[in-house]
Design an enzyme around this catalytic site. Structure first.
Site, PDB file in Angstrom:
ATOM      1  N   THR A  62      10.098  -4.525   8.069  1.00 15.35           N
ATOM      2  CA  THR A  62       9.318  -4.198   6.875  1.00 15.35           C
ATOM      3  C   THR A  62       8.549  -2.900   7.092  1.00 15.35           C
ATOM      4  OG1 THR A  62       7.304  -5.413   7.524  1.00 15.35           O
ATOM      5  CG2 THR A  62       9.028  -6.667   6.401  1.00 15.35           C
ATOM      6  N   GLY A  63       8.387  -2.147   6.000  1.00 15.82           N
ATOM      7  CA  GLY A  63       7.585  -0.933   6.066  1.00 15.82           C
ATOM      8  C   GLY A  63       8.085   0.078   7.070  1.00 15.82           C
ATOM      9  N   SER A  66       8.287   5.386   7.696  1.00 13.95           N
ATOM     10  CA  SER A  66       7.577   6.359   8.520  1.00 13.95           C
ATOM     11  C   SER A  66       7.014   5.656   9.744  1.00 13.95           C
ATOM     12  CB  SER A  66       6.434   7.018   7.725  1.00 13.95           C
ATOM     13  OG  SER A  66       5.462   6.041   7.351  1.00 13.95           O
ATOM     14  N   TYR A 217      -9.027  -3.897   7.362  1.00 15.91           N
ATOM     15  CA  TYR A 217      -7.803  -3.601   8.113  1.00 15.91           C
ATOM     16  C   TYR A 217      -7.868  -4.261   9.484  1.00 15.91           C
ATOM     17  CZ  TYR A 217      -4.349  -1.197  10.912  1.00 15.91           C
ATOM     18  OH  TYR A 217      -3.305  -0.929  11.772  1.00 15.91           O
TER      19      TYR A 217
END
Length: 339
Positions: A62-63, A66, A217
């Protein structure tokens, strides 16, 4: 008086070039110091050098448009794996896919749409995977969102950082667990961070829309570890393992959300001290492919070696409570697979 002023002017003309030279030497010394630190970081970080082949394996990352996700996908494709790039930006992913196929000569690289902040997107993605794939050997939860000071909510009215970094992966794992069990031995790999130590998941406020994303985060990274620990406990004996990791501090796009003028000073630190994405993906790749780790589960790794976590992050009671809260937040349905 005129003599004194002339002497002072002469003195300044004499000393000024030396001040310039000293200043330049100080700047060059600082640059050299940063360069030396970068070399030290490069040659002391853990590197996974095993040439394990992944032919016949199917991996979801996933993701991965970059940063370390991109390097992870590229490394696994180079090893021969079928790599499913699960990304929010299909356009960016398709461009990268073409580059990966060209550089690795592996045509088994697929792009699929996935927005981990959206429960409907996760369900659509999972249904697509179950219809098109007959096996899933590794699920890598790499995607992450890091805001700064702008508070945002997902389309499901969930704080965006927690939705993307914890609740999304939690739901996706549930929806794909049967396919993982069918493909045993299989693995779940969760990219966390050692920076979890500066924050705490608030179990009394599981949808913290009132808190700053910059703090959340780090809290979401503790949630990643708690989730992995409980997932491993629940999957014990199934042949599916779950481990998490700290990739290191990475020179990646995640820092672009830091506002000016803090971004200036941070840029020097990032370029001088942080790992490259290629270096940062090493532990993820190791957990995904190392045959010696086939039965290792519930552990936390850093620099390609097992590491420790705080007592709070390894508390089974907190892990169980977060799990139960998460089941409610993501609105698991009766027909959904159970873990």
């Amino acid at each position: 008086m005129i003599v004194a002023e002339s002497w002072g002017a002469h003195y300044l003309l004499w000393i000024f070039p030396f001040l310039i030279i000293i200043g330049l030497l100080a700047i060059l010394g600082f640059i050299g110091f940063l360069f030396a630190i970068r070399l030290y970081a490069q040659y002391t970080c853990g590197m996974f050098r095993d040439k394990t082949n992944m032919d016949g394996k199917t991996v979801i990352v996933t993701g991965c448009t970059s940063g370390i996700g991109k390097e992870t996908a590229k490394d696994l494709a180079k090893r021969g794996a079928k790599v499913i790039m699960a990304c929010r930006s299909v356009e960016a992913a398709e461009k990268l896919r073409d580059d990966i196929i060209e550089s690795t000569k592996n045509p088994k690289v697929i792009v699929k749409k996935l927005d981990l902040s959206s429960f409907s997107s996760i369900r659509q993605f999972a249904e697509d995977i179950k219809k098109t794939e007959d096996k899933l050997d590794v699920l890598i939860h790499n995607a992450g969102y890091a805001g700064s000071f702008s508070k945002k909510k997902s389309e499901d009215d969930i704080e965006l950082t927690m939705a993307t970094n914890h609740y999304g992966p939690f739901l996706l794992t549930h929806l794909l667990i049967d396919l993982l069990k069918k493909s045993t031995p299989s693995r779940v790999v969760v990219v966390a961070s050692s920076l979890y130590r500066i924050a705490t998941v608030d179990l009394e406020n599981p949808n913290p829309v009132d808190k700053f994303p910059a703090y959340l985060y780090y809290a979401s990274k503790e949630a990643n570890i708690l989730f992995t620990k409980e997932l491993a406990r629940r999957l014990e004996g199934t042949g599916v393992t779950a481990n998490c990791l700290h990739p290191g501090l990475i020179d990646s796009g995640i820092w672009r959300n830091v506002p000016f003028p803090l971004s200036w000073g941070l840029l020097l630190i990032v370029k001088g001290f942080f790992k490259t994405p290629r270096q940062g993906c090493q532990t993820t790749v190791m957990l995904a492919v190392d045959e010696k780790l086939e039965k290792v589960t519930g552990k936390y790794f850093s620099d390609c070696g097992e590491s420790t976590v705080s007592s709070a992050a390894s508390d089974p009671g907190r892990a169980k409570k977060l799990w139960e809260i998460s089941e409610t937040i993501v609105k698991l349905e009766e027909s959904d697979p159970k873990i």
